[in-house]
Design an enzyme around this catalytic site. Structure first.
Site, mmCIF file in Angstrom:
data_model
loop_
_atom_site.group_PDB
_atom_site.id
_atom_site.type_symbol
_atom_site.label_atom_id
_atom_site.label_comp_id
_atom_site.label_asym_id
_atom_site.label_seq_id
_atom_site.Cartn_x
_atom_site.Cartn_y
_atom_site.Cartn_z
ATOM 1 N N GLY A 74 0.976 -1.146 -0.105
ATOM 2 C CA GLY A 74 -0.258 -0.129 0.024
ATOM 3 C C GLY A 74 0.862 1.369 0.039
ATOM 4 C CB CYS A 75 0.459 4.633 -1.461
ATOM 5 S SG CYS A 75 -1.457 4.775 -1.265
ATOM 6 C CE1 TYR A 76 -1.672 8.000 4.535
ATOM 7 C CE2 TYR A 76 -3.510 6.481 3.974
ATOM 8 C CZ TYR A 76 -3.269 7.677 4.398
ATOM 9 O OH TYR A 76 -3.884 8.849 4.606
ATOM 10 C CB ALA A 77 2.025 -0.106 3.762
#
Length: 912
Positions: free
Chosen positions: A712-715
């Site tokens: 994920g982009c956040y991750a």
């Protein structure tokens, strides 16, 4: 060309260079599994306790944050290949116990948790000086040796016992079983009773107390006190005691813990990273700065190593860096080993033993015709110009033919090395010597060579054809590269070096059923897609930058870069065929960004784009062919897979939707040859899928994978922002994340309603967000994640609060990040906190800020990422090639596609 297969498997290089020294590049080589080492004892000792075994996997995961899993596993395999007492002798100075007890015991606990039992011997010199001063006794030294009378010895004995128990008790508090051993190990005689009084010379080492401690699952903690046969206790210098202990145990490692963290070149004030004594001892002794303590230390270590196996090395390191020194390729302190002196020959008559030469050439070859083939090869050497490089024992042998009238390139024709040669670092030393003599070199390796990435690291370019990879360095002219490519694609190896000699040798090898073939191996399994047919449009590759050594991590795999003016486009590509791509689910922002990247990618051919809402409409933004959106069903996908129509499937679907499509691909007979990259969270916790974050996951794992889950982009940003400090954590990091509203998708909701967001910020999923689980799972530590959405369109900002177990400065932390991500083209470390405005539209992650609390035990790190580029599309594309990275947004997807499909990692990704 004649090239011989190496006898060993995987190898990891440790490349270090002595400061201000030009003669050679120094490097370390440790094999994947160094078994059956010829050391003194083969006795096995008890395994670690059940508790230790239960935490081993967790500790290995933590160690993987200072180096790659490959490195950790290789060194663990190496260290556990001998009996427990032969892993390491660690000498601890008194100042370390006083000033760095926490770092010391934490490091020893790490080792014990992975089943290792270092033998620890400590001193207490600074403490003794202080006690004697307080007691009104002035310390006396003769030639650097403490004169020890009865009163001094009494104080020393009491102090040694107290310091020993202090260390043991601290370990016990951490759950590590430790056994104090203050007598019974060192037997001694008087060194010179009249001169030094109660000072001993060790003449016997009793290993039984050490073996008994290890058998009981305890770390042996020794003092440096010795006894005469009559029972008189004698004082012994701790360095001397450690040396005698090493002579008796013959360990793989001897570690001297030092506050300075290594030896320093006083001319440049830089740490000496590595010393190969056989090659460099005389040179070092001749330097003006090599004097006093440094000169004495190097001399003592040489005397010690001269009597030990060549597999033994000495490390001088700060206790806080012990894990990095032992478990990463780059190390952290000063590594000292014997190494090997190299010899050269330019005529067959210069080999003192021709039979030995032939034996070395035969040793890697199987088949009844081995001797005859080697005889023909040696006969050819007798009438042609060459230069051979080898050590005295011929554990390594390289033969290079110089440029001919028809070629400006030297040709590395033969390279063979034994396990012993790898352990003593000859491979890198030989190559360094070759590079010094030959400014331009070409050589060929089988594409299934396990050490292929070792050659990629040594080369500046490569080209693949018919199961072989041609490497070169020193070529700067584009026309020269083009000519080399043409010759290789048309004629193969016969064009290399002297044409007549190469043709003759090539014919001789062909005459045998198993001609002498490729050379070295490293721990990279065969690259999956290299067997693809080679076409006339093959592209050469070119490398312009290397990764530097890291503080918090050594290189995991290798990073390729884009040549600003590439002669033919790609870098380190192993696949020349365009990859056929199908995009399932393309209506969202990520799908559009990925389409844009595929449009500019020279080796990606988008064939199908599926979207239920847009079915029947023309695809915009893709110029290579006309494509109409389709509404592909799982059955359509199965039929396409059955016909092997697609090389890579990109699943850009919402969470929980893509499984029927994945199942459909796998039901088709073409599923074994195709790659699936999933942008959703459906497979991020599935152990059968590879997590595609190349900066933190071994690139070779991604290159070999056919099922890749895109982070994920956040991750992605959170993991990159936390990972370098995982070994230093004292608690749970907290991530305050804010995304632009593109992160909320295209489906209308309050989180992407511009009016609702005006002058506003919206928190959501404040606990147990799926990215919180993802970040924690991948880093191996619990992380709190608090997401928000704000008014801007694209880009993510993280403010991360990280608690530290030891006080650190902002400068120290920034250096850790800079060296951890050195060479990573899509990670930028800055001093200032990065802003969303500067990252938007760029293919990378920026990390900075590094604000340290006044206590020194909490740091705030900021990280930004464009969720539509590095966060997904770029990472995805990188994964599509055997040398690209993973999938963060369209950017990460691009990286992962590149890696898994055999293209250059950053192919098609603007590195602006």
């Amino acid at each position: 060309m004649l090239a011989l297969r190496s006898t060993v498997g995987a190898v990891a290089r440790r490349t270090r260079t002595i400061a201000a020294r030009t003669p050679s590049t120094l490097s370390r080589t440790i094999p994947k599994a160094a078994t059956s080492l010829a050391l003194t004892s083969s006795r096995e000792y008890s395994a670690p306790s059940t508790d230790n075994l239960s935490t081993r996997s967790t500790v290995v995961q933590l160690l993987s944050n200072i180096g790659s899993k490959r490195e950790v596993q290789q060194y663990l395999s190496h260290f556990t290949s001998v009996s427990s007492q032969q892993f390491a002798v660690i000498k601890v100075g008194g100042a370390i116990i006083t000033e760095h007890l926490e770092s010391l015991t934490s490091a020893l606990a790490f080792l014990n948790h992975v089943g290792l039992f270092p033998v620890v011997v400590h001193g207490a010199g600074p403490q003794l000086n202080k006690l004697l001063e307080d007691a009104g006794v002035e310390p006396q030294f003769e030639e650097g040796i403490r004169v020890t009378d009865g009163k001094t010895l009494a104080v020393a004995r009491k102090l040694f016992l107290e310091e020993n128990l202090k260390l043991v008790e601290k370990l016990e508090e951490m759950g590590i079983r430790a056994r104090p051993i203050s007598s019974g190990v060192f037997g001694a005689e008087y060194l010179d009773k009249e001169k030094y009084d109660l000072v001993g010379r060790i003449n016997k080492v009793n290993k039984e107390p050490i073996e008994a401690a290890i058998n009981a699952g305890c770390l042996p903690i020794l003092t440096s006190m010795a006894e005469t046969p009559e029972g008189q206790v004698l004082n012994v210098n701790a360095d001397v005691a450690a040396g005698e202990l090493a002579r008796a145990l013959q360990p793989l490692k001897i570690v001297y813990l030092s506050e300075k963290g290594g030896l320093f070149n006083a001319d440049t004030n830089e740490k000496i990273s590595a010393i190969n004594l056989d090659e460099e001892y005389d040179y070092l002794m001749s330097q003006w700065w090599c004097r006093y303590g440094t000169r004495l230390k190097i001399k003592e270590i040489k005397d010690l190593l001269d009597g030990l196996p060549r597999t033994t090395s000495v490390a001088i390191i700060h206790p806080a860096d012990l894990q990095k020194e032992l478990f990463t390729d780059s190390g952290a302190g000063t590594l000292i080993r014997r190494g090997n002196k190299l010899q050269t020959a330019s005529d067959v008559s210069q080999f003192s033993d021709l039979a030995k030469l032939k034996e070395v050439l035969v040793r890697d070859r199987e088949g009844l015709d081995a001797k005859a083939t080697v005889d023909r090869y040696v006969d050819g050497l007798g009438s042609h110009e060459f230069k051979a490089y080898f050590d005295e024992a011929m554990d390594a042998l390289a033969i290079v033919h110089p440029p001919s009238s028809s070629s400006s390139l030297s040709n590395l024709a033969t390279f063979t090395i034994t396990k012993s040669g790898w352990l003593t670092n000859i491979a890198d030393n030989v190559f360094a010597a070759i590079k010094k003599d030959h400014s331009k070199l070409v050589w060929t390796v089988k594409e299934d060579d396990e050490n292929l990435t070792w050659f990629f690291d040594k080369a500046e370019g490569s080209l693949s054809k018919d199961g072989e990879v041609m490497f070169w360095y020193g070529i700067e002219n584009g026309d020269e590269v083009k000519e080399l490519m043409t010759e290789f694609t048309q004629h193969g190896r016969s064009m290399l070096g002297d044409a007549n000699l190469e043709a003759r040798l090539h014919r001789a090898a062909r005459e045998a059923s198993n001609g002498l073939s490729a050379s070295l191996h490293r721990q990279n399994a065969p690259m999956r897609q290299q067997a693809r047919a080679f076409s006339s449009s093959a592209r050469p590759t070119s490398k312009t930058a290397r990764r530097s050594a890291r503080v918090a991590s050594s290189s995991r795999g290798y990073a390729t870069t884009t040549n600003p003016n590439p002669p033919f486009g790609s870098k380190n590509s192993s696949n020349s065929q365009p990859a056929r791509v199908a995009l399932i689910g393309a209506r969202g922002y990520t799908g559009q960004a990925l389409i844009s990247l595929l449009n500019s990618h020279p080796n990606m051919d988008l064939r199908h784009v599926s979207s239920r809402e847009l079915a029947g409409q023309k695809l915009k933004g893709y110029e290579k062919r006309d494509i109409t959106y389709e509404n592909l069903s799982a059955e359509d996908v199965r039929r396409m897979s059955e016909k092997n129509e697609i090389d890579c499937w990109v699943m850009a679907l919402p969470n929980g939707v893509c499984k029927p499509f994945v199942d459909a691909v796998e039901e088709g007979k073409g599923s074994n040859n195709s790659v699936i990259v999933d942008l959703s969270a459906d497979y991020r916790f599935d152990s059968k899928w590879t997590y595609g974050l190349p900066e933190l996951v071994t690139r070779s794992d991604i290159a070999k994978a056919t099922r890749i889950s895109n982070p994920g982009c956040y991750a992605t940003a959170a993991q990159l922002g936390i990972a370098p400090l995982v070994p230093f954590l004292s608690g749970q990091p907290t991530v305050f994340g804010v995304s632009g509203y593109s992160g909320a998708g295209t489906k209308p909701s309050p989180k992407n309603d511009v009016e609702n967001l005006k002058n506003n910020i919206i928190p959501y999923s404040l606990t147990d967000h799926i990215h919180e689980r993802e970040i924690s799972n991948q880093l191996g530590v619990e992380v709190a994640f608090i997401p928000h959405v704000a008014m801007w369109f694209q880009g993510i900002h993280h403010t991360i609060s990280i608690p530290l177990k030891d006080a650190m400065s902002s400068r120290d932390i920034r250096q850790i990040y800079q060296e951890r991500y050195a060479g990573e083209k899509l990670v930028k470390v800055t001093g200032e906190a990065p802003s969303v405005k500067t990252i938007s539209g760029k293919h990378g992650v920026e990390i900075g800020g590094f604000g340290v609390h006044s206590s020194g035990k909490r740091v705030v790190v900021c990280a930004t990422i464009d969720n539509l580029l590095k966060g997904a599309a770029t990472q995805c594309l990188r994964k599509f090639s055997p040398f690209l990275i993973a999938f963060r947004t369209p950017n990460l997807c691009t990286e992962n596609m590149n890696l898994s499909l055999g293209f250059a990692e950053y192919e098609g990704i603007p590195l602006d």
